[in-house]
Design a protein around this motif. Structure first.
Motif, PDB file in Angstrom:
ATOM      1  N   ASP A 139       0.790  -1.228   0.000  1.00  0.00           N
ATOM      2  CA  ASP A 139       0.000   0.000   0.000  1.00  0.00           C
ATOM      3  C   ASP A 139       0.822   1.278   0.000  1.00  0.00           C
ATOM      4  N   LEU A 140       2.127   1.158  -0.072  1.00  0.00           N
ATOM      5  CA  LEU A 140       2.969   2.337  -0.272  1.00  0.00           C
ATOM      6  C   LEU A 140       4.036   1.987  -1.298  1.00  0.00           C
ATOM      7  N   LEU A 141       4.077   2.731  -2.375  1.00  0.00           N
ATOM      8  CA  LEU A 141       5.068   2.488  -3.429  1.00  0.00           C
ATOM      9  C   LEU A 141       6.109   3.585  -3.398  1.00  0.00           C
ATOM     10  N   LEU A 142       7.367   3.188  -3.437  1.00  0.00           N
ATOM     11  CA  LEU A 142       8.446   4.159  -3.422  1.00  0.00           C
ATOM     12  C   LEU A 142       9.335   3.954  -4.638  1.00  0.00           C
ATOM     13  N   PHE A 143       9.505   4.978  -5.416  1.00  0.00           N
ATOM     14  CA  PHE A 143      10.307   4.878  -6.633  1.00  0.00           C
ATOM     15  C   PHE A 143      11.482   5.840  -6.545  1.00  0.00           C
ATOM     16  N   ASP A 144      12.683   5.302  -6.575  1.00  0.00           N
ATOM     17  CA  ASP A 144      13.876   6.148  -6.516  1.00  0.00           C
ATOM     18  C   ASP A 144      14.454   6.259  -7.920  1.00  0.00           C
ATOM     19  N   GLU A 145      14.076   7.305  -8.620  1.00  0.00           N
ATOM     20  CA  GLU A 145      14.553   7.550  -9.986  1.00  0.00           C
ATOM     21  C   GLU A 145      14.551   6.287 -10.838  1.00  0.00           C
ATOM     22  N   PRO A 146      13.395   5.629 -10.973  1.00  0.00           N
ATOM     23  CA  PRO A 146      13.398   4.358 -11.704  1.00  0.00           C
ATOM     24  C   PRO A 146      13.729   4.546 -13.172  1.00  0.00           C
ATOM     25  N   THR A 147      13.620   5.774 -13.629  1.00  0.00           N
ATOM     26  CA  THR A 147      13.685   6.009 -15.071  1.00  0.00           C
ATOM     27  C   THR A 147      14.833   6.914 -15.464  1.00  0.00           C
ATOM     28  N   SER A 148      15.833   7.056 -14.594  1.00  0.00           N
ATOM     29  CA  SER A 148      16.804   8.132 -14.820  1.00  0.00           C
ATOM     30  C   SER A 148      17.540   8.021 -16.152  1.00  0.00           C
ATOM     31  N   SER A 149      17.680   6.780 -16.684  1.00  0.00           N
ATOM     32  CA  SER A 149      18.416   6.716 -17.939  1.00  0.00           C
ATOM     33  C   SER A 149      17.515   6.477 -19.156  1.00  0.00           C
ATOM     34  N   LEU A 150      16.213   6.694 -18.983  1.00  0.00           N
ATOM     35  CA  LEU A 150      15.312   6.552 -20.134  1.00  0.00           C
ATOM     36  C   LEU A 150      14.971   7.921 -20.715  1.00  0.00           C
ATOM     37  N   ASP A 151      14.521   7.928 -21.970  1.00  0.00           N
ATOM     38  CA  ASP A 151      14.196   9.220 -22.579  1.00  0.00           C
ATOM     39  C   ASP A 151      12.854   9.745 -22.048  1.00  0.00           C
ATOM     40  N   ALA A 152      12.553  10.987 -22.389  1.00  0.00           N
ATOM     41  CA  ALA A 152      11.394  11.674 -21.805  1.00  0.00           C
ATOM     42  C   ALA A 152      10.083  10.934 -22.094  1.00  0.00           C
ATOM     43  N   ARG A 153       9.971  10.383 -23.312  1.00  0.00           N
ATOM     44  CA  ARG A 153       8.725   9.716 -23.666  1.00  0.00           C
ATOM     45  C   ARG A 153       8.548   8.445 -22.827  1.00  0.00           C
ATOM     46  N   ALA A 154       9.629   7.650 -22.698  1.00  0.00           N
ATOM     47  CA  ALA A 154       9.559   6.429 -21.900  1.00  0.00           C
ATOM     48  C   ALA A 154       9.277   6.773 -20.442  1.00  0.00           C
TER      49      ALA A 154
ATOM     50  N   ILE B  91       6.165   5.498 -18.172  1.00  0.00           N
ATOM     51  CA  ILE B  91       6.349   4.784 -16.918  1.00  0.00           C
ATOM     52  C   ILE B  91       5.531   5.439 -15.807  1.00  0.00           C
ATOM     53  N   PHE B  92       5.459   6.764 -15.831  1.00  0.00           N
ATOM     54  CA  PHE B  92       4.619   7.414 -14.825  1.00  0.00           C
ATOM     55  C   PHE B  92       3.141   7.127 -15.048  1.00  0.00           C
ATOM     56  N   ASP B  93       2.731   6.925 -16.300  1.00  0.00           N
ATOM     57  CA  ASP B  93       1.359   6.469 -16.551  1.00  0.00           C
ATOM     58  C   ASP B  93       1.136   5.111 -15.893  1.00  0.00           C
ATOM     59  N   THR B  94       2.144   4.243 -16.003  1.00  0.00           N
ATOM     60  CA  THR B  94       2.027   2.903 -15.414  1.00  0.00           C
ATOM     61  C   THR B  94       1.968   2.979 -13.890  1.00  0.00           C
ATOM     62  N   ILE B  95       2.796   3.866 -13.305  1.00  0.00           N
ATOM     63  CA  ILE B  95       2.764   4.044 -11.843  1.00  0.00           C
ATOM     64  C   ILE B  95       1.361   4.467 -11.403  1.00  0.00           C
TER      65      ILE B  95
END
Ligand code: ADP
Length: 260
Positions: A174-189, A193-197
């Motif tokens: 019930d608590l999700l924590l994301f530490d820069e999961p996408t730092s090396s992906l491009d802006a579109r990806a 990913i934030f849509d998926t979150i």
């Protein structure tokens, strides 16, 4: 959910929290205070070295704190030494992955020679279902039945993130924590990913089911959160909605204007 009685994620109350790494004489976190209502999402932003990851690790109870209090749904004493409490905390964590780390992780997990075999079964079902709706993983559907030989680093990284998402989407989390999961992906990806979150944190009818905290250095994603915490030099210098922080014309507004 572990805190079952409260719908829509957890409440978090942090007060006077401070922490100094063992062997260091300078506190890395100094008097941190903030409150999140159940279901509110939080973006933690700030420069490198400002203490964002340390705060995340304290919220996850990977590291302890020296002073202050941390309450989840009003329950204090979230001690990392109390195994019973820890087992009952529904936490999902998606860590920062460099491309190399993601590749190492995904290759390790890929025992069969099909991409689909290296994905968790829940995702496989989703990939194979006609709607590809409940938790789709952007950009990988077309590879579901191809060989993993010849996948690019970015594709391996997506698989590693997809696996982490599957763990995070379990109902008891019930608590999700994301530490820069996408730092090396491009802006579109990143945006996909934030849509998926968003999707993972809500029920099919759109009701918020999980609290989400994410660390990001991209202010274009920070504005999607209900609340933003701007960290500077071990303290939260600004806290509020994206619009409130822009209106203050402080560090967050400067950082935001420089990024867009
Ligand atoms: P951010 O995530 O904002 O980049 P961190 O929380 O990773 O910041 O780091 C904040 C400060 O704490 C930095 O000065 C960093 O060098 C220091 N630090 C991070 N991890 C450790 C550790 N395990 N031991 C000692 N100091 C650390």
């Amino acid at each position: 959910a572990a805190y079952g009685s409260l719908p829509g994620g957890v409440s978090i109350e942090v007060s006077g929290l401070s922490y100094t790494y063992p062997g260091s004489n300078e506190p890395v976190l100094k008097n941190i205070n903030f409150t999140l209502e159940p279901g509110e999402s939080l973006a933690i932003v700030g420069y490198n070295g400002s203490g964002k990851s340390t705060l995340a690790k304290i919220l996850l109870r990977i590291v302890d704190f020296d002073k202050g209090s941390l309450k989840v749904n009003g329950v204090d004493g979230f001690s990392k030494f109390n195994a019973t409490v820890r087992e009952n905390v529904g936490l999902g964590y998606v860590e920062q992955l460099t491309e190399d780390a993601a590749i190492a992780k995904a290759v390790h997990l890929a025992e069969a020679d099909k991409v689909v075999e290296s994905l968790p079964c829940g995702l496989r079902t989703t990939l194979e279902s006609p709607g590809f709706e409940s938790i789709s993983y952007p950009g990988m559907g077309h590879r579901a039945h191809s060989s993993h030989h010849g996948l690019s680093g970015g594709e391996w990284q997506r698989i590693a993130i997809a696996r982490a998402f599957m763990r995070a989407s379990r109902p008891e989390v019930d608590l999700l924590l994301f530490d820069e999961p996408t730092s090396s992906l491009d802006a579109r990806a990143q945006s996909q990913i934030f849509d998926t979150i968003e999707k993972i944190s809500r029920s099919p009818s759109g009701k918020k089911m999980k609290s989400v905290i994410f660390i990001t250095h991209r202010l274009s994603t920070a504005r999607r959160a209900d609340k933003v915490a701007m960290m500077e030099n071990g303290t939260i210098s600004e806290f509020g909605t994206h619009q409130e922080l822009l209106g203050r014309n402080g560090s967050y507004a400067n950082l935001y204007r420089a990024s867009v």
